[in-house]
Design a protein around this motif. Structure first.
Motif, mmCIF file in Angstrom:
data_model
loop_
_atom_site.group_PDB
_atom_site.id
_atom_site.type_symbol
_atom_site.label_atom_id
_atom_site.label_comp_id
_atom_site.label_asym_id
_atom_site.label_seq_id
_atom_site.Cartn_x
_atom_site.Cartn_y
_atom_site.Cartn_z
ATOM 1 N N GLU A 222 0.812 -1.209 0.000
ATOM 2 C CA GLU A 222 0.000 0.000 0.000
ATOM 3 C C GLU A 222 0.851 1.267 0.000
ATOM 4 O O GLU A 222 0.375 2.346 -0.364
ATOM 5 N N ALA A 223 2.129 1.127 0.372
ATOM 6 C CA ALA A 223 3.053 2.259 0.278
ATOM 7 C C ALA A 223 3.561 2.445 -1.141
ATOM 8 O O ALA A 223 4.216 3.455 -1.435
ATOM 9 N N GLY A 224 3.288 1.469 -2.030
ATOM 10 C CA GLY A 224 3.622 1.648 -3.434
ATOM 11 C C GLY A 224 4.599 0.666 -4.034
ATOM 12 O O GLY A 224 4.855 0.723 -5.245
ATOM 13 N N ALA A 225 5.174 -0.227 -3.243
ATOM 14 C CA ALA A 225 6.090 -1.215 -3.806
ATOM 15 C C ALA A 225 5.348 -2.108 -4.792
ATOM 16 O O ALA A 225 4.179 -2.436 -4.600
ATOM 17 N N GLN A 226 6.056 -2.514 -5.840
ATOM 18 C CA GLN A 226 5.412 -3.300 -6.894
ATOM 19 C C GLN A 226 5.644 -4.798 -6.751
ATOM 20 O O GLN A 226 5.109 -5.581 -7.541
ATOM 21 N N GLY A 227 6.446 -5.198 -5.765
ATOM 22 C CA GLY A 227 6.711 -6.617 -5.605
ATOM 23 C C GLY A 227 7.106 -6.973 -4.180
ATOM 24 O O GLY A 227 7.543 -6.118 -3.399
ATOM 25 N N ILE A 228 6.940 -8.246 -3.858
ATOM 26 C CA ILE A 228 7.388 -8.821 -2.588
ATOM 27 C C ILE A 228 8.325 -9.971 -2.908
ATOM 28 O O ILE A 228 8.011 -10.841 -3.731
ATOM 29 N N PRO B 204 -3.656 -8.682 -6.564
ATOM 30 C CA PRO B 204 -3.325 -9.559 -7.693
ATOM 31 C C PRO B 204 -2.344 -8.957 -8.696
ATOM 32 O O PRO B 204 -1.741 -9.689 -9.474
ATOM 33 N N GLY B 205 -2.163 -7.655 -8.663
ATOM 34 C CA GLY B 205 -1.227 -7.029 -9.595
ATOM 35 C C GLY B 205 0.196 -6.952 -9.076
ATOM 36 O O GLY B 205 1.086 -6.466 -9.784
ATOM 37 N N ILE B 206 0.427 -7.426 -7.860
ATOM 38 C CA ILE B 206 1.755 -7.340 -7.243
ATOM 39 C C ILE B 206 2.562 -8.598 -7.549
ATOM 40 O O ILE B 206 2.075 -9.721 -7.404
ATOM 41 N N GLU B 207 3.795 -8.406 -7.951
ATOM 42 C CA GLU B 207 4.670 -9.537 -8.261
ATOM 43 C C GLU B 207 5.127 -10.247 -6.987
ATOM 44 O O GLU B 207 5.507 -9.606 -6.004
ATOM 45 N N PHE B 208 5.092 -11.573 -7.018
ATOM 46 C CA PHE B 208 5.675 -12.386 -5.949
ATOM 47 C C PHE B 208 6.916 -13.046 -6.520
ATOM 48 O O PHE B 208 6.854 -13.761 -7.523
ATOM 49 N N ASN B 209 8.056 -12.777 -5.900
ATOM 50 C CA ASN B 209 9.350 -13.281 -6.344
ATOM 51 C C ASN B 209 9.918 -14.197 -5.264
ATOM 52 O O ASN B 209 10.121 -13.760 -4.124
ATOM 53 N N ILE B 210 10.145 -15.453 -5.603
ATOM 54 C CA ILE B 210 10.722 -16.409 -4.659
ATOM 55 C C ILE B 210 12.146 -16.711 -5.092
ATOM 56 O O ILE B 210 12.386 -17.155 -6.215
ATOM 57 N N GLU B 211 13.099 -16.455 -4.198
ATOM 58 C CA GLU B 211 14.508 -16.710 -4.461
ATOM 59 C C GLU B 211 14.943 -17.999 -3.788
ATOM 60 O O GLU B 211 14.417 -18.368 -2.735
#
Length: 278
Positions: free
Chosen positions: A34-40, A68-75
């Motif tokens: 909600e602060a504006g980041a585009q991914g987690i 649903p528009g936020i990218e989920f990145n798993i490293e």
């Protein structure tokens, strides 16, 4: 403009110190998004030192239902298999969650943090990584390989091989540049040389058809210079667009001073300023 993906490992690490529910990861994700980041970003390790498998499932569900528009990145290391402690293996996590992006990292279980990229020098490693990428693509998952930018000639060879493996992106390891910036400042010749190597690698990747992410020890001091709008004295370096930066440790540390919401805003403002200046 460059995306910001926030790595929340250190929030989980703090929670795990007391084996409780605080700080709450779901609430932190909501604040960050909600602060504006585009991914987690999360980097679950087999020793469960911070992000746990159950966290991965919870965050995936939360993002799918609320953002649903936020990218989920798993490293993680695709070679990490199932463990008796409940870690199901990296492959199993990707198959179960199907994140938008999987960033593959050649880390060992005893590493404090990721400190090197893929070598891609042996045919066996190339085949193994290629097979993994093909499996993930069949699941609809974009792949990125963690890569070093130096030494320059070898880095370009490795990046070319990353493309041959079928990767969609690379993530440039920015740790050496960040360490030089911390020790010597942004104008120092060694820092500028490391920055130039990063952008040479980024240009080579782009010319090979790979998008470029970056991460490791980026912070409010060095991020603007890396992206193109920082201290005077680095502006002559020919930069290549960076699709995404993944930032965790520094951002969470800064949140102790500024609060999580304001800190995400500061990083986004730094990215926006660099974008305008470059």
């Amino acid at each position: 403009m460059t995306m910001l993906s926030v790595n929340i490992n250190k929030i989980a690490w703090l929670r795990n110190a007391r084996n409780g529910e605080r700080p709450n990861l779901a609430q932190a994700v909501r604040v960050i998004v909600e602060a504006g980041a585009q991914g987690i970003t999360v980097h679950p390790r087999p020793d469960r030192r911070h992000i746990r498998p159950e966290d991965v499932y919870e965050i995936a569900s939360l993002l799918a239902s609320e953002y649903p528009g936020i990218e989920f990145n798993i490293e993680g290391n695709p070679a990490a298999g199932a463990r008796a402690d409940g870690y199901p293996g990296f492959d199993a996590l990707i198959e179960a969650v199907r994140p938008q992006q999987a960033t593959l990292v050649p880390d060992s279980e005893d590493q404090i943090t990721s400190d090197h990229g893929f070598d891609l020098s042996s045919p066996a490693e190339i085949r193994s990584i290629g097979d993994t990428i093909a499996r993930y693509r069949a699941l609809g998952v974009r792949t990125s390989l963690f890569m070093d930018a130096e030494p320059a000639g070898l880095a370009q060879t490795r990046i070319t091989r990353a493309k041959e493996c079928g990767a969609d992106r690379i993530e440039l390891h920015t740790g050496p540049f960040a360490e030089l910036a911390r020790k010597h400042g942004l104008k120092h010749p060694a820092t500028r040389s490391a920055l130039r190597s990063l952008h040479d690698a980024a240009r080579h990747a782009a010319s090979s058809g790979l998008a470029v992410n970056a991460g490791h020890d980026l912070d409010l001091f060095n991020l603007g210079a890396f992206l193109g709008g920082g201290e005077q004295g680095t502006e002559e370096i020919d930069r290549s667009p960076i699709a995404e930066v993944s930032i965790g440790h520094a951002l969470i540390a800064d949140a102790l001073d500024f609060g999580l919401e304001k800190t995400v805003g500061k990083y986004l403002a730094c990215i926006a300023s660099a974008s305008k200046a470059s």
